[in-house]
Design a protein around this motif. Structure first.
Motif, mmCIF file in Angstrom:
data_model
loop_
_atom_site.group_PDB
_atom_site.id
_atom_site.type_symbol
_atom_site.label_atom_id
_atom_site.label_comp_id
_atom_site.label_asym_id
_atom_site.label_seq_id
_atom_site.Cartn_x
_atom_site.Cartn_y
_atom_site.Cartn_z
ATOM 1 N N TYR A 148 0.829 -1.203 0.000
ATOM 2 C CA TYR A 148 0.000 0.000 0.000
ATOM 3 C C TYR A 148 0.868 1.260 0.000
ATOM 4 O O TYR A 148 0.549 2.246 -0.655
ATOM 5 N N TYR A 197 -6.675 6.321 -1.764
ATOM 6 C CA TYR A 197 -5.824 6.521 -2.940
ATOM 7 C C TYR A 197 -6.340 7.674 -3.807
ATOM 8 O O TYR A 197 -5.561 8.435 -4.381
ATOM 9 N N ASP A 217 2.772 6.304 -7.180
ATOM 10 C CA ASP A 217 1.790 7.185 -7.840
ATOM 11 C C ASP A 217 2.175 8.639 -7.634
ATOM 12 O O ASP A 217 2.113 9.459 -8.563
ATOM 13 N N THR A 269 2.528 1.569 -3.527
ATOM 14 C CA THR A 269 1.534 1.999 -4.517
ATOM 15 C C THR A 269 1.261 3.495 -4.397
ATOM 16 O O THR A 269 1.254 4.223 -5.397
ATOM 17 N N LYS A 283 5.149 4.631 -11.265
ATOM 18 C CA LYS A 283 4.612 3.279 -11.091
ATOM 19 C C LYS A 283 4.908 2.407 -12.312
ATOM 20 O O LYS A 283 5.216 1.211 -12.187
#
Length: 304
Positions: free
Chosen positions: A214, A280, A221, A217, A226
Motif C-alpha cells: 500500500y 488513494y 503514484d 503503490t 509506477k
C-alpha cells in the motif's frame, strides 16, 4: 420440625436481599456506563485520537481551521476512514487528533492516558500494553518485492532473493522480521523514506526493495513512476497493525463494544477495499501537481 419454616423464611429473605442488592448494583453500573458514554466525545470530554503524522497511506496529519477559527490537527488516510466507521452510531461528536513521529510515542500516549485511541501500532511484547490492544488487527500492509521494471521477477519466498542487495524502509522494521531468515549472501539496507528507496533502486545501489504494497503503490503514484517499477504479487510478510485503546479515560467504556466492531470491520473485505480506494483517490488529488521523480538523476550502475 418446627424450625424448618423459620429457616425457610430466613433463606428466602437472604436470597431476596441478595437479588435486590445485585439488581441495585447492576442499575448503578448501567447508569455509570450510560453517563460515561454520554460524556465521551461531548462537552469537556474530547475523544482523543493519536496517529503517526506521516505514514501514508495509513495516516497523515494536516492543519485545518475549524468552525471556531482554531487551527487544529486533522487526520487523513486509512486509519481515519476505519475509525470514522468504528465510532459511527455512537454519541461521540467531539474528536481531537494528535500527530506523532514514532510508534513509541503512540504507546507512550496510551500508557500515560493522554489519548483514548492510537492507530498504527504493530504488535510488541509489552506487558504494559497487553490490556489495551483491540484484537484482531484492523489492517495489514503486505510486504512485497519491488524492482526496476526491466529487472523485475516474481518472488514467492524470501529465499529467492539469495545474493541480492535489499533495501527497505526503517519504519517497516524488517531487520527484526528478517533477522534469522535473510538469505545467504544477501544484505539489507534501510532508508528513511520512499524517495530514498526508489533512488536506491534506480541507481542500482540496491537490487530489490521489500516494502509494504500500500505504501509503495501510494508513493510510486505520487512520484509518477509506477510504470517504471515491477511489483511482485506474492506477500512475503504481512505485518499487522493494531488499535490501542486505554480504559483509563471516560471513553474506555466503549472498549468491549469497539473490540467486537473492529473484528467485524476487519473481516469486511468490501469495506476495506472501499476505504483503500477512497484514500488513494484523495492522495491522487493531493499529489496531482507533484513533479515526476526524474529517474535519470540516478544513473544506474552495474551490480558489483
Amino acid at each position: 420440625m418446627g424450625k424448618k419454616p423459620y429457616l425457610l423464611v430466613i433463606s428466602f429473605a437472604f436470597i431476596f436481599t441478595f437479588l435486590f442488592s445485585f439488581s441495585v448494583l447492576s442499575k448503578e453500573e448501567d447508569e455509570e456506563m450510560r453517563l460515561k458514554k454520554e460524556q465521551c466525545g461531548n462537552g469537556n470530554f474530547t475523544f482523543q485520537i493519536v496517529a503517526l503524522k506521516d505514514n501514508v497511506p495509513f495516516s497523515w496529519i494536516t492543519k485545518r481551521r475549524d468552525k471556531d477559527g482554531e487551527i487544529r490537527d486533522t487526520l487523513h488516510g486509512l486509519d481515519y476512514e476505519f475509525l470514522n466507521k468504528l465510532i459511527e452510531g455512537t454519541s461521540i461528536k467531539k474528536i481531537g487528533f494528535i500527530g506523532v513521529d514514532k510508534e513509541e510515542d503512540l504507546r507512550s500516549f496510551m500508557i500515560n492516558n493522554k489519548a483514548d485511541i492510537a492507530v498504527g501500532s504493530s504488535y510488541v511484547n509489552d506487558k504494559t500494553l497487553s490490556k489495551n490492544f483491540l484484537y484482531p488487527s484492523y489492517i495489514g500492509n503486505p510486504i512485497v518485492a519491488v524492482f526496476v521494471k526491466n529487472k523485475g521477477k516474481e518472488v514467492r519466498r524470501i529465499e529467492e532473493l539469495k545474493g541480492e542487495k535489499i533495501v527497505s524502509l526503517k519504519r517497516d522494521k524488517l531487520e527484526d522480521l528478517l533477522k534469522y531468515t535473510l538469505p545467504e549472501g544477501s544484505t539489507l539496507k534501510t532508508v528513511e523514506d520512499t524517495k530514498s528507496l526508489f533512488k536506491e533502486l534506480f541507481s542500482g545501489s540496491s537490487d530489490v526493495a521489500l516494502i509494504g504494497l500500500y505504501t509503495a503503490t501510494a508513493d510510486s503514484d505520487k512520484y509518477k513512476i509506477k510504470e517504471d517499477l515491477y511489483f511482485s504479487r506474492t506477500p512475503l510478510r504481512y505485518p499487522r497493525f493494531f488499535i490501542l485503546m486505554t480504559q483509563g479515560r471516560n471513553c474506555g467504556v466503549y472498549f468491549e463494544e469497539f473490540q467486537k466492531r473492529v473484528k467485524e470491520l476487519s473481516e469486511d473485505q468490501e469495506f476495506l477495499g472501499n476505504i483503500l480506494a477512497k484514500t488513494y483517490k484523495e492522495l491522487s488529488e493531493i499529489n496531482k501537481e507533484e513533479p515526476r521523480l526524474n529517474i535519470s538523476d540516478f544513473p544506474s550502475k552495474e551490480k558489483e
